[in-house]
Design a protein around this motif. Structure first.
Motif, mmCIF file in Angstrom:
data_model
loop_
_atom_site.group_PDB
_atom_site.id
_atom_site.type_symbol
_atom_site.label_atom_id
_atom_site.label_comp_id
_atom_site.label_asym_id
_atom_site.label_seq_id
_atom_site.Cartn_x
_atom_site.Cartn_y
_atom_site.Cartn_z
ATOM 1 N N ALA A 1 0.830 -1.213 0.000
ATOM 2 C CA ALA A 1 0.000 0.000 0.000
ATOM 3 C C ALA A 1 0.861 1.258 0.000
ATOM 4 C CB ALA A 1 -0.923 -0.005 1.214
ATOM 5 N N ASP A 2 2.007 1.208 0.687
ATOM 6 C CA ASP A 2 2.870 2.386 0.750
ATOM 7 C C ASP A 2 3.566 2.642 -0.591
ATOM 8 O OD1 ASP A 2 4.044 4.557 2.163
ATOM 9 O OD2 ASP A 2 5.916 3.423 2.236
ATOM 10 N N ARG A 3 3.656 1.623 -1.434
ATOM 11 C CA ARG A 3 4.358 1.766 -2.711
ATOM 12 C C ARG A 3 3.415 2.040 -3.879
ATOM 13 N NH1 ARG A 3 8.550 -3.347 -1.858
ATOM 14 N NH2 ARG A 3 9.753 -2.389 -0.176
ATOM 15 N N ILE A 4 2.135 2.240 -3.577
ATOM 16 C CA ILE A 4 1.188 2.538 -4.664
ATOM 17 C C ILE A 4 1.580 3.837 -5.372
ATOM 18 C CG2 ILE A 4 -1.199 3.259 -5.123
ATOM 19 C CD1 ILE A 4 -2.069 1.234 -3.022
ATOM 20 N N LEU A 5 1.937 4.851 -4.548
ATOM 21 C CA LEU A 5 2.432 6.118 -5.109
ATOM 22 C C LEU A 5 3.921 6.237 -4.781
ATOM 23 C CD1 LEU A 5 -0.467 8.531 -4.130
ATOM 24 C CD2 LEU A 5 -0.029 7.547 -6.363
ATOM 25 N N ASP A 6 4.739 6.423 -5.788
ATOM 26 C CA ASP A 6 6.188 6.455 -5.600
ATOM 27 C C ASP A 6 6.659 7.903 -5.467
ATOM 28 O OD1 ASP A 6 8.816 5.987 -5.451
ATOM 29 O OD2 ASP A 6 9.051 5.093 -7.447
ATOM 30 N N TYR A 7 6.997 8.272 -4.218
ATOM 31 C CA TYR A 7 7.469 9.634 -3.953
ATOM 32 C C TYR A 7 8.998 9.691 -3.820
ATOM 33 C CZ TYR A 7 2.621 10.871 -2.839
ATOM 34 O OH TYR A 7 1.279 11.111 -2.904
ATOM 35 N N TYR A 8 9.695 8.549 -3.940
ATOM 36 C CA TYR A 8 11.116 8.508 -3.607
ATOM 37 C C TYR A 8 12.042 8.594 -4.832
ATOM 38 C CZ TYR A 8 9.399 7.011 0.947
ATOM 39 O OH TYR A 8 8.746 6.947 2.140
ATOM 40 N N GLU A 9 11.617 8.096 -5.968
ATOM 41 C CA GLU A 9 12.515 7.966 -7.116
ATOM 42 C C GLU A 9 12.680 9.276 -7.897
ATOM 43 O OE1 GLU A 9 14.334 5.377 -7.786
ATOM 44 O OE2 GLU A 9 13.511 4.256 -6.079
#
Length: 450
Positions: A58-66
């Protein structure tokens, strides 16, 4: 994580100002976010290395890190332009206050104009008119302030102009509409449609609340509820009276003076022995002993004495008997609700009544579904079997009528005002007829020795 980091400072400020109701609501909102964040953080840390875990996915649904899209990471906001621009902020506040003052005066003038129009006052106002205007103005202002506070607290103010029949029809219509929307929300997989349905659900819920409040504030609603309650009481009255008689046939009048052993060993009026199961039930579920107490003796009891009585394991038959026996006490205690002790006793009675109502409705539904014998294959979950756990169908010869043990209570030493006056008059009369002998106490002792 981002929300918690951004709001943690203001959360601490709200905590210090919790005494203010409006601030307390904001702090509760923050505390709810914080609790949810802690819960998710704990679950995430436990399964961080498990890619199949739902929290990690669920935390990786939206990628804010890359990716980096070039927006500033500092605390820059739309209203201030920069984090430290306090002068601009102060200037904005002063402008807001300056704009608010004329608006407040305009609102006050509008209130006064509305009151004058309502009263149809003449151009030349007398001193009495001016005094009345001031009182009505302050009352109107206070009313508006209270309405605003209620709305901020999430309490809808019922509209007086909605007729009862219209409100009732609207409540039924909107209830069905909400059910239909809820079913669509559960079946849809389209995100946009789900968002639209959620918004529609909120709007319909607000409208339903408005009509419910208007309906429940009406006199017709109160009368209708009283009539429903009366009809329900009449529908269960005969069964309750029969249950009371059945239990009293098993219960000695002086049961409060008897032990469990006395109940089992004594011979009943018709020559039988009371079963141990029934004797044990009477003495251990001690609320049943009230069935051999006069309601007039129960009424003045201390609430803690009633609240401490055991009610666990009461069957429907036993609850029927208690409801019938205590039926008239509830309204009396309710009429004295200003008295804290009477209010506690009414609440105790109301809790018994609520549980009884719930059990009767469940029992009737069970019998309607499975028949008068219930469904024995369900075991203890069969309500018919549960009611027959203690068999009161027999007759052990004890009186079934309202026969109670009469307690001989010593007359109170406290005198009424009439008693005090009467005694004072008697004492004054005795003093006039028999004046005290000279010598006093010592002379009287000496006379006795001689």
């Amino acid at each position: 994580r981002a929300l918690h980091e951004h709001t943690k400072g203001i959360g601490a400020k709200w905590l210090k100002l919790k005494a203010d109701k409006n601030v307390e609501r904001k702090w509760r909102w923050f505390d709810g976010l914080k609790a949810k964040f802690k819960e998710m953080q704990t679950a995430y840390e436990l399964h961080r290395d498990d890619p199949q875990n739902r929290h990690v996915k669920a935390d990786r649904i939206l990628d804010y890190y890359e990716e980096d899209y070039g927006f500033p990471t500092e605390a820059l906001y739309e209203s201030s332009g920069s984090q430290g621009n306090s002068e601009t902020s102060d200037e904005t506040n002063r402008e807001t206050l300056a704009q608010a003052k004329p608006k407040k005066k305009a609102d006050d003038a509008e209130i006064m104009a509305a009151i004058r129009d309502r009263l149809e006052l003449k151009d030349t106002e007398s001193e009495a008119d001016k005094k009345l205007l001031r009182e009505l103005y302050h009352a109107e202002k206070r009313t508006r302030l209270l309405e605003k506070s209620l709305k901020q607290a999430g309490i809808e103010i019922p509209e007086d102009d909605i007729p009862y029949a219209e409100a009732k029809a609207k409540v039924a219509e909107l209830t069905e509409k909400i059910k239909a929307i809820a079913e669509k929300m559960m079946s849809t997989s389209d995100t946009k449609e789900a968002a639209m349905l959620e918004k529609e659900f909120g709007n319909v819920s607000s409208e339903l609340t408005r009509y419910q409040n208007a309906m429940m504030e009406s006199k017709e609603w109160a009368v209708e509820q009283l009539e429903k309650e009366r009809q329900w009481e009449e529908s269960v009255r005969e069964s309750n009276q029969n249950a009371l008689k059945m239990i009293r046939r098993h219960m000695p009048v002086k049961i409060r003076d008897m032990s469990e052993e006395d109940l089992v060993n004594q011979t009943t009026p018709n020559g039988k022995k009371l079963p141990l199961q029934i004797a044990r039930k009477f003495k251990r579920t001690n609320i049943l002993l009230l069935l051999r107490m006069d309601p007039s003796s129960i009424e003045p009891m201390h609430p803690s004495s009633l609240e401490s009585m055991r009610t666990t394991g009461l069957t429907l038959t036993e609850r029927r008997a208690l409801h019938e026996h205590l039926r008239d006490l509830g309204p009396r205690w309710k009429s004295l609700s200003n008295d804290k002790m009477a209010e506690r006793k009414w609440m105790w009675h109301e809790s018994l009544r609520s549980k009884f109502t719930e059990l009767v409705n469940a029992y009737n539904a069970h019998v309607e579904k499975y028949g008068p014998e219930g469904n024995p294959s369900m075991g203890n979950r069969c309500l018919v079997k549960a009611d027959r756990a203690v068999d009161y169908s027999g007759d052990y010869g004890f009186p079934e009528d309202a026969e109670f043990k009469v307690d001989s209570v010593a007359k109170s030493n406290l005198l009424t005002m009439e008693d005090i006056k009467k005694r004072k008059q008697e004492e004054e009369g005795e003093e006039e007829e028999e004046p005290a002998k000279p010598g006093g106490f010592l002379a009287a002792i000496a006379g006795l020795r001689k």
